[in-house]
Design a protein around this motif. Structure first.
Motif, PDB file in Angstrom:
ATOM      1  N   LEU A  24       8.957  -9.164   0.028  1.00 41.35           N
ATOM      2  CA  LEU A  24       7.826  -8.569   0.759  1.00 41.35           C
ATOM      3  C   LEU A  24       8.321  -7.477   1.705  1.00 41.35           C
ATOM      4  O   LEU A  24       7.709  -6.409   1.795  1.00 41.35           O
ATOM      5  CB  LEU A  24       7.083  -9.640   1.570  1.00 41.35           C
ATOM      6  CG  LEU A  24       6.188 -10.591   0.785  1.00 41.35           C
ATOM      7  CD1 LEU A  24       5.591 -11.638   1.715  1.00 41.35           C
ATOM      8  CD2 LEU A  24       5.072  -9.812   0.092  1.00 41.35           C
ATOM      9  N   ARG A  25       9.404  -7.756   2.422  1.00 43.05           N
ATOM     10  CA  ARG A  25       9.972  -6.741   3.325  1.00 43.05           C
ATOM     11  C   ARG A  25      10.297  -5.474   2.549  1.00 43.05           C
ATOM     12  O   ARG A  25       9.973  -4.359   2.958  1.00 43.05           O
ATOM     13  CB  ARG A  25      11.266  -7.257   3.976  1.00 43.05           C
ATOM     14  CG  ARG A  25      11.113  -8.077   5.231  1.00 43.05           C
ATOM     15  CD  ARG A  25      10.555  -7.295   6.391  1.00 43.05           C
ATOM     16  NE  ARG A  25      11.406  -6.232   6.892  1.00 43.05           N
ATOM     17  CZ  ARG A  25      12.373  -6.387   7.781  1.00 43.05           C
ATOM     18  NH1 ARG A  25      12.607  -7.571   8.282  1.00 43.05           N
ATOM     19  NH2 ARG A  25      13.108  -5.372   8.184  1.00 43.05           N
ATOM     20  N   ALA A  26      10.943  -5.674   1.401  1.00 48.91           N
ATOM     21  CA  ALA A  26      11.332  -4.521   0.579  1.00 48.91           C
ATOM     22  C   ALA A  26      10.095  -3.762   0.112  1.00 48.91           C
ATOM     23  O   ALA A  26      10.056  -2.527   0.141  1.00 48.91           O
ATOM     24  CB  ALA A  26      12.164  -4.983  -0.617  1.00 48.91           C
ATOM     25  N   PHE A  27       9.069  -4.491  -0.305  1.00 48.10           N
ATOM     26  CA  PHE A  27       7.833  -3.854  -0.768  1.00 48.10           C
ATOM     27  C   PHE A  27       7.182  -3.038   0.348  1.00 48.10           C
ATOM     28  O   PHE A  27       6.865  -1.854   0.170  1.00 48.10           O
ATOM     29  CB  PHE A  27       6.853  -4.912  -1.286  1.00 48.10           C
ATOM     30  CG  PHE A  27       5.461  -4.374  -1.498  1.00 48.10           C
ATOM     31  CD1 PHE A  27       5.186  -3.547  -2.575  1.00 48.10           C
ATOM     32  CD2 PHE A  27       4.447  -4.666  -0.604  1.00 48.10           C
ATOM     33  CE1 PHE A  27       3.910  -3.029  -2.756  1.00 48.10           C
ATOM     34  CE2 PHE A  27       3.173  -4.155  -0.770  1.00 48.10           C
ATOM     35  CZ  PHE A  27       2.907  -3.330  -1.852  1.00 48.10           C
ATOM     36  N   PHE A  28       6.976  -3.660   1.518  1.00 50.87           N
ATOM     37  CA  PHE A  28       6.293  -2.957   2.604  1.00 50.87           C
ATOM     38  C   PHE A  28       7.140  -1.797   3.134  1.00 50.87           C
ATOM     39  O   PHE A  28       6.594  -0.754   3.510  1.00 50.87           O
ATOM     40  CB  PHE A  28       5.925  -3.927   3.732  1.00 50.87           C
ATOM     41  CG  PHE A  28       4.749  -4.804   3.397  1.00 50.87           C
ATOM     42  CD1 PHE A  28       3.476  -4.262   3.273  1.00 50.87           C
ATOM     43  CD2 PHE A  28       4.901  -6.169   3.189  1.00 50.87           C
ATOM     44  CE1 PHE A  28       2.379  -5.060   2.958  1.00 50.87           C
ATOM     45  CE2 PHE A  28       3.816  -6.974   2.871  1.00 50.87           C
ATOM     46  CZ  PHE A  28       2.555  -6.416   2.758  1.00 50.87           C
ATOM     47  N   THR A  29       8.454  -1.991   3.181  1.00 53.05           N
ATOM     48  CA  THR A  29       9.323  -0.903   3.638  1.00 53.05           C
ATOM     49  C   THR A  29       9.237   0.282   2.677  1.00 53.05           C
ATOM     50  O   THR A  29       9.096   1.437   3.089  1.00 53.05           O
ATOM     51  CB  THR A  29      10.783  -1.392   3.735  1.00 53.05           C
ATOM     52  OG1 THR A  29      10.824  -2.500   4.648  1.00 53.05           O
ATOM     53  CG2 THR A  29      11.707  -0.295   4.239  1.00 53.05           C
ATOM     54  N   HIS A  30       9.283  -0.015   1.382  1.00 54.02           N
ATOM     55  CA  HIS A  30       9.214   1.063   0.397  1.00 54.02           C
ATOM     56  C   HIS A  30       7.884   1.809   0.496  1.00 54.02           C
ATOM     57  O   HIS A  30       7.851   3.045   0.479  1.00 54.02           O
ATOM     58  CB  HIS A  30       9.429   0.514  -1.013  1.00 54.02           C
ATOM     59  CG  HIS A  30       9.495   1.575  -2.057  1.00 54.02           C
ATOM     60  ND1 HIS A  30      10.656   2.245  -2.371  1.00 54.02           N
ATOM     61  CD2 HIS A  30       8.529   2.135  -2.823  1.00 54.02           C
ATOM     62  CE1 HIS A  30      10.398   3.155  -3.289  1.00 54.02           C
ATOM     63  NE2 HIS A  30       9.115   3.104  -3.587  1.00 54.02           N
ATOM     64  N   ALA A  31       6.786   1.040   0.620  1.00 51.92           N
ATOM     65  CA  ALA A  31       5.452   1.683   0.706  1.00 51.92           C
ATOM     66  C   ALA A  31       5.347   2.528   1.977  1.00 51.92           C
ATOM     67  O   ALA A  31       4.750   3.608   1.963  1.00 51.92           O
ATOM     68  CB  ALA A  31       4.348   0.632   0.652  1.00 51.92           C
ATOM     69  N   ALA A  32       5.928   2.037   3.083  1.00 52.19           N
ATOM     70  CA  ALA A  32       5.839   2.780   4.350  1.00 52.19           C
ATOM     71  C   ALA A  32       6.725   4.025   4.333  1.00 52.19           C
ATOM     72  O   ALA A  32       6.356   5.064   4.886  1.00 52.19           O
ATOM     73  CB  ALA A  32       6.228   1.872   5.514  1.00 52.19           C
ATOM     74  N   GLU A  33       7.873   3.924   3.690  1.00 51.88           N
ATOM     75  CA  GLU A  33       8.799   5.069   3.672  1.00 51.88           C
ATOM     76  C   GLU A  33       8.434   6.100   2.621  1.00 51.88           C
ATOM     77  O   GLU A  33       8.900   7.237   2.670  1.00 51.88           O
ATOM     78  CB  GLU A  33      10.241   4.574   3.433  1.00 51.88           C
ATOM     79  CG  GLU A  33      10.813   3.899   4.675  1.00 51.88           C
ATOM     80  CD  GLU A  33      12.197   3.318   4.438  1.00 51.88           C
ATOM     81  OE1 GLU A  33      12.685   3.371   3.280  1.00 51.88           O
ATOM     82  OE2 GLU A  33      12.785   2.810   5.414  1.00 51.88           O
ATOM     83  N   ASN A  34       7.623   5.692   1.671  1.00 52.70           N
ATOM     84  CA  ASN A  34       7.196   6.608   0.602  1.00 52.70           C
ATOM     85  C   ASN A  34       5.670   6.634   0.517  1.00 52.70           C
ATOM     86  O   ASN A  34       5.094   6.261  -0.506  1.00 52.70           O
ATOM     87  CB  ASN A  34       7.777   6.157  -0.745  1.00 52.70           C
ATOM     88  CG  ASN A  34       9.289   6.107  -0.738  1.00 52.70           C
ATOM     89  OD1 ASN A  34       9.947   7.119  -0.936  1.00 52.70           O
ATOM     90  ND2 ASN A  34       9.837   4.931  -0.476  1.00 52.70           N
ATOM     91  N   PRO A  35       5.023   7.066   1.614  1.00 57.22           N
ATOM     92  CA  PRO A  35       3.549   7.005   1.631  1.00 57.22           C
ATOM     93  C   PRO A  35       2.920   7.831   0.508  1.00 57.22           C
ATOM     94  O   PRO A  35       1.881   7.441  -0.041  1.00 57.22           O
ATOM     95  CB  PRO A  35       3.176   7.551   3.011  1.00 57.22           C
ATOM     96  CG  PRO A  35       4.366   8.306   3.489  1.00 57.22           C
ATOM     97  CD  PRO A  35       5.563   7.645   2.859  1.00 57.22           C
ATOM     98  N   ASP A  36       3.540   8.958   0.140  1.00 58.14           N
ATOM     99  CA  ASP A  36       2.960   9.779  -0.925  1.00 58.14           C
ATOM    100  C   ASP A  36       3.088   9.074  -2.272  1.00 58.14           C
ATOM    101  O   ASP A  36       2.147   9.065  -3.071  1.00 58.14           O
ATOM    102  CB  ASP A  36       3.637  11.155  -0.977  1.00 58.14           C
ATOM    103  CG  ASP A  36       3.405  11.937   0.310  1.00 58.14           C
ATOM    104  OD1 ASP A  36       2.375  11.701   0.979  1.00 58.14           O
ATOM    105  OD2 ASP A  36       4.262  12.763   0.661  1.00 58.14           O
ATOM    106  N   GLY A  37       4.247   8.469  -2.504  1.00 64.27           N
ATOM    107  CA  GLY A  37       4.450   7.721  -3.742  1.00 64.27           C
ATOM    108  C   GLY A  37       3.482   6.544  -3.826  1.00 64.27           C
ATOM    109  O   GLY A  37       2.890   6.277  -4.872  1.00 64.27           O
ATOM    110  N   TRP A  38       3.309   5.860  -2.706  1.00 63.66           N
ATOM    111  CA  TRP A  38       2.375   4.731  -2.680  1.00 63.66           C
ATOM    112  C   TRP A  38       0.942   5.205  -2.931  1.00 63.66           C
ATOM    113  O   TRP A  38       0.180   4.577  -3.666  1.00 63.66           O
ATOM    114  CB  TRP A  38       2.479   3.976  -1.351  1.00 63.66           C
ATOM    115  CG  TRP A  38       1.436   2.919  -1.215  1.00 63.66           C
ATOM    116  CD1 TRP A  38       0.364   2.932  -0.390  1.00 63.66           C
ATOM    117  CD2 TRP A  38       1.348   1.691  -1.961  1.00 63.66           C
ATOM    118  NE1 TRP A  38      -0.391   1.792  -0.574  1.00 63.66           N
ATOM    119  CE2 TRP A  38       0.182   1.022  -1.528  1.00 63.66           C
ATOM    120  CE3 TRP A  38       2.126   1.107  -2.963  1.00 63.66           C
ATOM    121  CZ2 TRP A  38      -0.210  -0.202  -2.051  1.00 63.66           C
ATOM    122  CZ3 TRP A  38       1.730  -0.111  -3.496  1.00 63.66           C
ATOM    123  CH2 TRP A  38       0.583  -0.752  -3.033  1.00 63.66           C
ATOM    124  N   ALA A  39       0.582   6.340  -2.321  1.00 58.36           N
ATOM    125  CA  ALA A  39      -0.774   6.883  -2.529  1.00 58.36           C
ATOM    126  C   ALA A  39      -0.974   7.274  -3.996  1.00 58.36           C
ATOM    127  O   ALA A  39      -2.056   7.057  -4.557  1.00 58.36           O
ATOM    128  CB  ALA A  39      -1.017   8.085  -1.618  1.00 58.36           C
TER     129      ALA A  39
END
Lengths: 207, 207
Positions: A86-101
């Motif tokens: 979960l930490r890895a998932f949320f960190t990745h989404a937060a650090e790559n907001p454009d990729g997540w969007a």
């Protein structure tokens, strides 16, 4: 400049543009300019806006799955593995907001074939979470308590909760990845842990 | 036949067709035939396929929000209210699979203005769940433990989990609404309850 470097620049520019402006509004002109290359070069690399967007979805989906898998340390207790994932998932989404969007907002809202690309990635993550919850259930020695179908249901609940929280976190100033991960873990883990020790929720008496 | 009855037949046919065949594939011919009316009559009632789809989204969104609100009994303990709301949500989604597909799969995957319609409904449900979790926190007298922001985060997690579970439940033969509601309640409630009594999750020691 080596081809691989140039390609990476174009993809970076494309993910940023699609993520921030949306698939419809993004133009190939804009992407070329941001990448510092000519528009014909972008078309030479990928034939169309649709193909470029598909390539972005694939790259970002692989990066997300890879980040989650890399975050989990096999051999750790199940709740630690889930926490690390979960930490890895949320960190990745937060650090790559454009990729997540691109994955969460754009790819899913512009029909096929894009939605199908994201569905494949989502299934992969659900399978992985199903495996982790199943492992936790076995660790807790509660095979008879938790049927396979309930494990699958729990995995879908956890993935849906994580997606929703990541979107909220990225759209809310000052919310950190550690905070969203802890919120979800607090929310979910105690429930899972009780389930695995055979304690189920029951309605409290009527008022 | 009274106008209201005929309109309802057209809307029912449209929701069924959009839900089962998808927005793109659905044709006005098909919808008219299923409703037992002529195609010009469908166009007379709503000008275009886009307007008809928007009307379907609005009707199904209102019905869902109404079902959840009607399911909750004010004055009951907070966990009972949440349980009743979840039961109502999962029951409505299971009994109206086409309406749920229109909202969850079709409206969100065909761009604007459809996605915005669903986003409004989702915000309304998140607000309601935020209110219920806040009420539960006050009942448990834990205002100082649970910040407003964490309550909002938990509401987003719960709504995301419910959406994901409902989609899984509707796509998996033999899974009942009661079962998905119980899975989510088991998953979430114990966690919420522990949170409210100040017990937070902490990583277990490394292996």
């Amino acid at each position: 400049m080596p081809r691989a470097v140039r390609e990476r620049q174009m993809m970076d520019a494309a993910v940023q543009t699609f993520g921030q402006r949306g698939y419809r509004a993004a133009s190939m002109d804009e992407i070329a300019e941001l990448a510092g290359v000519s528009k014909p070069l972008v078309y030479l690399y990928l034939n169309s806006k649709e193909e470029l967007f598909t390539a972005c979805i694939r790259r970002e989906a692989s990066a997300l799955v890879e980040a989650v898998r890399a975050g989990v340390e096999p051999g750790e207790p199940a709740d630690r593995q889930l926490w690390a994932g979960l930490r890895a998932f949320f960190t990745h989404a937060a650090e790559n907001p454009d990729g997540w969007a691109v994955l969460h907002s754009q790819a899913r809202t512009h029909g096929e074939p894009f939605a199908a690309e994201v569905a494949v990635m989502r299934e992969e993550i659900v399978s992985f979470v199903t495996y982790l919850i199943g492992a936790a259930a076995r660790e807790a020695d509660c095979d008879s308590e938790l049927a396979d179908r309930e494990v699958a249901g729990l995995a879908h609940a956890l993935v849906g909760a994580a997606e929703s929280l990541a979107a909220w976190g990225n759209g809310t100033p000052g919310v950190s990845a550690k905070e969203t991960a802890a919120t979800l873990m607090n929310f979910a883990w105690a429930g899972l842990e009780n389930l695995m020790s055979g304690q189920r929720w029951a309605p409290s008496p009527r008022a």
